[in-house]
Design a protein around this motif. Structure first.
Motif, PDB file in Angstrom:
ATOM      1  N   VAL A   1       0.926  -1.257  -0.087  1.00  0.00           N
ATOM      2  CA  VAL A   1      -0.007  -0.064   0.014  1.00  0.00           C
ATOM      3  C   VAL A   1       0.811   1.256  -0.097  1.00  0.00           C
ATOM      4  N   VAL A   2       0.839   1.954  -1.287  1.00  0.00           N
ATOM      5  CA  VAL A   2       1.827   3.035  -1.218  1.00  0.00           C
ATOM      6  C   VAL A   2       1.053   4.446  -0.688  1.00  0.00           C
ATOM      7  N   ALA A   3       1.760   4.992   0.156  1.00  0.00           N
ATOM      8  CA  ALA A   3       0.988   6.166   1.102  1.00  0.00           C
ATOM      9  C   ALA A   3       2.216   6.948   1.388  1.00  0.00           C
ATOM     10  N   ALA A   4       3.263   7.229   0.546  1.00  0.00           N
ATOM     11  CA  ALA A   4       4.326   7.948   1.009  1.00  0.00           C
ATOM     12  C   ALA A   4       3.984   9.252   0.120  1.00  0.00           C
ATOM     13  N   GLY A   5       2.922   9.873  -0.436  1.00  0.00           N
ATOM     14  CA  GLY A   5       2.857  10.857  -1.285  1.00  0.00           C
ATOM     15  C   GLY A   5       2.882  12.105  -0.557  1.00  0.00           C
ATOM     16  N   SER A   6       3.003  13.281  -1.120  1.00  0.00           N
ATOM     17  CA  SER A   6       2.979  14.573  -0.257  1.00  0.00           C
ATOM     18  C   SER A   6       1.507  15.128  -0.310  1.00  0.00           C
TER      19      SER A   6
ATOM     20  N   THR B   1       0.213  17.212  -2.456  1.00  0.00           N
ATOM     21  CA  THR B   1       0.282  18.705  -2.710  1.00  0.00           C
ATOM     22  C   THR B   1      -1.195  19.112  -3.627  1.00  0.00           C
ATOM     23  N   ARG B   2      -1.647  18.241  -4.138  1.00  0.00           N
ATOM     24  CA  ARG B   2      -2.948  18.647  -5.334  1.00  0.00           C
ATOM     25  C   ARG B   2      -4.087  18.910  -4.101  1.00  0.00           C
ATOM     26  N   LEU B   3      -4.026  18.093  -3.210  1.00  0.00           N
ATOM     27  CA  LEU B   3      -5.026  18.054  -1.975  1.00  0.00           C
ATOM     28  C   LEU B   3      -5.156  19.407  -1.317  1.00  0.00           C
TER      29      LEU B   3
ATOM     30  N   PRO C   1       0.598  15.169   4.722  1.00  0.00           N
ATOM     31  CA  PRO C   1       0.740  14.073   3.457  1.00  0.00           C
ATOM     32  C   PRO C   1      -0.766  13.311   3.549  1.00  0.00           C
ATOM     33  N   LYS C   2      -1.062  13.200   2.065  1.00  0.00           N
ATOM     34  CA  LYS C   2      -2.653  12.915   1.863  1.00  0.00           C
ATOM     35  C   LYS C   2      -3.192  11.591   2.712  1.00  0.00           C
ATOM     36  N   ALA C   3      -2.335  10.622   2.620  1.00  0.00           N
ATOM     37  CA  ALA C   3      -2.870   9.534   2.922  1.00  0.00           C
ATOM     38  C   ALA C   3      -3.137   9.580   4.764  1.00  0.00           C
TER      39      ALA C   3
ATOM     40  N   GLY D   1       8.924   5.481   2.274  1.00  0.00           N
ATOM     41  CA  GLY D   1       8.917   5.639   0.977  1.00  0.00           C
ATOM     42  C   GLY D   1      10.097   6.443   0.418  1.00  0.00           C
ATOM     43  N   GLY D   2       9.976   6.834  -0.977  1.00  0.00           N
ATOM     44  CA  GLY D   2      11.123   7.576  -1.855  1.00  0.00           C
ATOM     45  C   GLY D   2      10.301   8.816  -2.406  1.00  0.00           C
ATOM     46  N   GLU D   3      11.319   9.453  -3.229  1.00  0.00           N
ATOM     47  CA  GLU D   3      11.074  10.649  -3.758  1.00  0.00           C
ATOM     48  C   GLU D   3       9.662  10.520  -4.888  1.00  0.00           C
ATOM     49  N   THR D   4       9.670   9.290  -5.741  1.00  0.00           N
ATOM     50  CA  THR D   4       8.712   9.174  -6.437  1.00  0.00           C
ATOM     51  C   THR D   4       7.706   7.916  -6.252  1.00  0.00           C
ATOM     52  N   ARG D   5       6.488   7.910  -6.732  1.00  0.00           N
ATOM     53  CA  ARG D   5       5.689   6.637  -6.552  1.00  0.00           C
ATOM     54  C   ARG D   5       6.749   5.303  -6.688  1.00  0.00           C
ATOM     55  N   GLN D   6       7.193   5.431  -8.126  1.00  0.00           N
ATOM     56  CA  GLN D   6       8.110   4.122  -8.344  1.00  0.00           C
ATOM     57  C   GLN D   6       9.034   3.805  -7.137  1.00  0.00           C
ATOM     58  N   ALA D   7       9.758   4.717  -6.662  1.00  0.00           N
ATOM     59  CA  ALA D   7      10.795   4.549  -5.618  1.00  0.00           C
ATOM     60  C   ALA D   7      10.007   3.749  -4.334  1.00  0.00           C
ATOM     61  N   SER D   8       8.913   4.357  -4.033  1.00  0.00           N
ATOM     62  CA  SER D   8       8.013   4.087  -2.981  1.00  0.00           C
ATOM     63  C   SER D   8       7.631   2.503  -3.161  1.00  0.00           C
ATOM     64  N   VAL D   9       7.288   2.176  -4.384  1.00  0.00           N
ATOM     65  CA  VAL D   9       6.983   0.765  -4.627  1.00  0.00           C
ATOM     66  C   VAL D   9       8.178  -0.157  -4.527  1.00  0.00           C
TER      67      VAL D   9
ATOM     68  N   ASP E   1      -2.750   2.029  -4.316  1.00  0.00           N
ATOM     69  CA  ASP E   1      -2.548   3.484  -3.847  1.00  0.00           C
ATOM     70  C   ASP E   1      -3.523   3.503  -2.795  1.00  0.00           C
ATOM     71  N   ALA E   2      -2.897   4.042  -1.507  1.00  0.00           N
ATOM     72  CA  ALA E   2      -3.678   4.480  -0.334  1.00  0.00           C
ATOM     73  C   ALA E   2      -4.582   5.285  -0.856  1.00  0.00           C
ATOM     74  N   ALA E   3      -4.416   6.242  -1.886  1.00  0.00           N
ATOM     75  CA  ALA E   3      -5.547   7.138  -2.235  1.00  0.00           C
ATOM     76  C   ALA E   3      -6.767   6.621  -2.739  1.00  0.00           C
ATOM     77  N   ARG E   4      -6.669   5.184  -3.102  1.00  0.00           N
ATOM     78  CA  ARG E   4      -8.005   4.748  -3.685  1.00  0.00           C
ATOM     79  C   ARG E   4      -8.582   4.098  -2.453  1.00  0.00           C
TER      80      ARG E   4
ATOM     81  N   PHE F   1     -12.011   5.045  -6.988  1.00  0.00           N
ATOM     82  CA  PHE F   1     -11.300   6.731  -7.615  1.00  0.00           C
ATOM     83  C   PHE F   1     -10.300   6.945  -6.792  1.00  0.00           C
ATOM     84  N   LYS F   2      -9.552   7.692  -7.371  1.00  0.00           N
ATOM     85  CA  LYS F   2      -7.963   8.192  -6.404  1.00  0.00           C
ATOM     86  C   LYS F   2      -8.600   9.459  -5.577  1.00  0.00           C
ATOM     87  N   ILE F   3      -8.365   9.540  -4.570  1.00  0.00           N
ATOM     88  CA  ILE F   3      -8.568  10.907  -3.954  1.00  0.00           C
ATOM     89  C   ILE F   3      -7.357  11.703  -4.257  1.00  0.00           C
TER      90      ILE F   3
HETATM   91  O1  C5P Z   1       0.194  11.245  -6.372  1.00  0.00           O
HETATM   92  P1  C5P Z   1      -0.624  10.188  -6.440  1.00  0.00           P
HETATM   93  O2  C5P Z   1      -2.022  10.546  -5.819  1.00  0.00           O
HETATM   94  O3  C5P Z   1      -0.814  10.012  -7.945  1.00  0.00           O
HETATM   95  O4  C5P Z   1      -0.035   9.027  -5.740  1.00  0.00           O
HETATM   96  C1  C5P Z   1      -0.639   7.722  -5.957  1.00  0.00           C
HETATM   97  C2  C5P Z   1      -0.264   6.858  -4.655  1.00  0.00           C
HETATM   98  O5  C5P Z   1       1.225   6.948  -4.687  1.00  0.00           O
HETATM   99  C3  C5P Z   1      -0.790   7.516  -3.186  1.00  0.00           C
HETATM  100  O6  C5P Z   1      -1.389   6.489  -2.458  1.00  0.00           O
HETATM  101  C4  C5P Z   1       0.644   7.945  -2.791  1.00  0.00           C
HETATM  102  O7  C5P Z   1       0.745   8.171  -1.385  1.00  0.00           O
HETATM  103  C5  C5P Z   1       1.657   7.087  -3.330  1.00  0.00           C
HETATM  104  N1  C5P Z   1       2.961   7.894  -3.493  1.00  0.00           N
HETATM  105  C6  C5P Z   1       4.202   7.249  -2.616  1.00  0.00           C
HETATM  106  N2  C5P Z   1       5.417   7.872  -2.728  1.00  0.00           N
HETATM  107  C7  C5P Z   1       5.536   8.873  -3.591  1.00  0.00           C
HETATM  108  C8  C5P Z   1       4.343   9.608  -4.384  1.00  0.00           C
HETATM  109  C9  C5P Z   1       3.353   8.884  -4.359  1.00  0.00           C
HETATM  110  O8  C5P Z   1       3.875   6.588  -1.897  1.00  0.00           O
HETATM  111  N3  C5P Z   1       6.768   9.622  -3.572  1.00  0.00           N
END
Ligand code: C5P
Length: 227
Positions: free
Chosen positions: A7-12, A14-16, A21-23, A80-88, A106-109, A207-209
């Motif tokens: 479950v990737v939840a490391a995004g910032s 920003t768009r919310l 952190p969104k999650a 997690g990492g800087e990008t979603r891919q690094a987090s996965v 995606d935690a956001a879903r 849907f993705k929040i």
């Molecule tokens: O930014 P976006 O909503 O597209 O991100 C999709 C998912 O990837 C989210 O659940 C977000 O927390 C995760 N993510 C992450 N690490 C990042 C960027 C996004 O785990 N660096």
């Protein structure tokens, strides 16, 4: 277990635009992450790897333990990492034991129904290397060049990708080891490694929040109904 869910939840987030952190933003009494984890734990037993921002690992572990109940031994939380891919990739490195199938979600879903997980696992059990939940595209689409419409795009040949995206563990690990460049989802990364990706029906509730309007929608979907 045979299945791991990352479950990737490391995004910032920003768009919310909520400054956290969104999650970790609340939908109702529970955060986006907590709702996502509740959905994951409604599915049959799987190893669960939560990927959180480095400064939220402890908070994520508390939430994951609460969601797991008596299955907390199945939970790992990593940074997690800087990008979603690094987090996965960080999540994938934390998968342990004899797991055969890895789902990346995606935690956001946060409101994804358990049926979607079941369809993805069923496609993998049916022999697919990779399974992607998709939704039909409802808008009419145009290819543009700046502000000029170049052509209409036939939406019948397009779908919108959701998560959880499922893979044979070996396929995902090899594709990640071989990846050069950034991909927006794991299905694209695996396809770039030459593997076929099978689609299964997604769900509108997956849907993705992303924006404040999405958060409002999630809140109203969870609100008690007044008739
Ligand atoms: O930014 P976006 O909503 O597209 O991100 C999709 C998912 O990837 C989210 O659940 C977000 O927390 C995760 N993510 C992450 N690490 C990042 C960027 C996004 O785990 N660096």
């Amino acid at each position: 277990p045979r299945v791991a869910v990352i479950v990737v939840a490391a995004g910032s987030g920003t768009r919310l635009g909520v400054g956290a952190p969104k999650a970790f933003v609340g939908i109702d009494g529970g955060s986006i992450l907590r709702h996502a984890l509740d959905g994951v734990f409604r599915a049959p037993a799987a190893q669960v790897v939560v990927v959180a921002p480095a400064d939220r690992v402890g908070d994520a572990l508390t939430q994951a333990h609460d969601a797991a109940g008596d299955r907390r031994d199945l939970v790992t939380v990593v940074a997690g990492g800087e990008t979603r891919q690094a987090s996965v990739a960080a999540g994938l490195a934390a998968v342990w034991g004899d797991v055969e199938l890895v789902l990346v979600h995606d935690a956001a879903r946060a409101l994804t129904p358990p049926d979607v997980f079941a369809r993805v696992v069923a496609a993998l059990d049916g022999g697919a290397d990779a399974a992607l939940p998709v939704m039909p595209v409802v808008d009419t689409l145009k290819r543009v060049d700046g502000d000029r419409v170049v052509e209409a795009v036939d939406r019948a040949t397009l779908t919108a990708a959701q998560t959880p995206q499922g893979f044979r563990r070996t396929v995902l690990a090899q594709a990640y080891a071989a990846a050069t460049g950034e991909f927006t989802d794991d299905a694209a990364l695996v396809q770039a490694a030459g593997r076929a990706v099978t689609t299964v029906p997604g769900d509108a509730l997956a849907f993705k929040i992303t924006t404040a309007a999405d958060l409002d929608r999630a809140r109203s979907l969870l609100a008690p109904r007044v008739i």
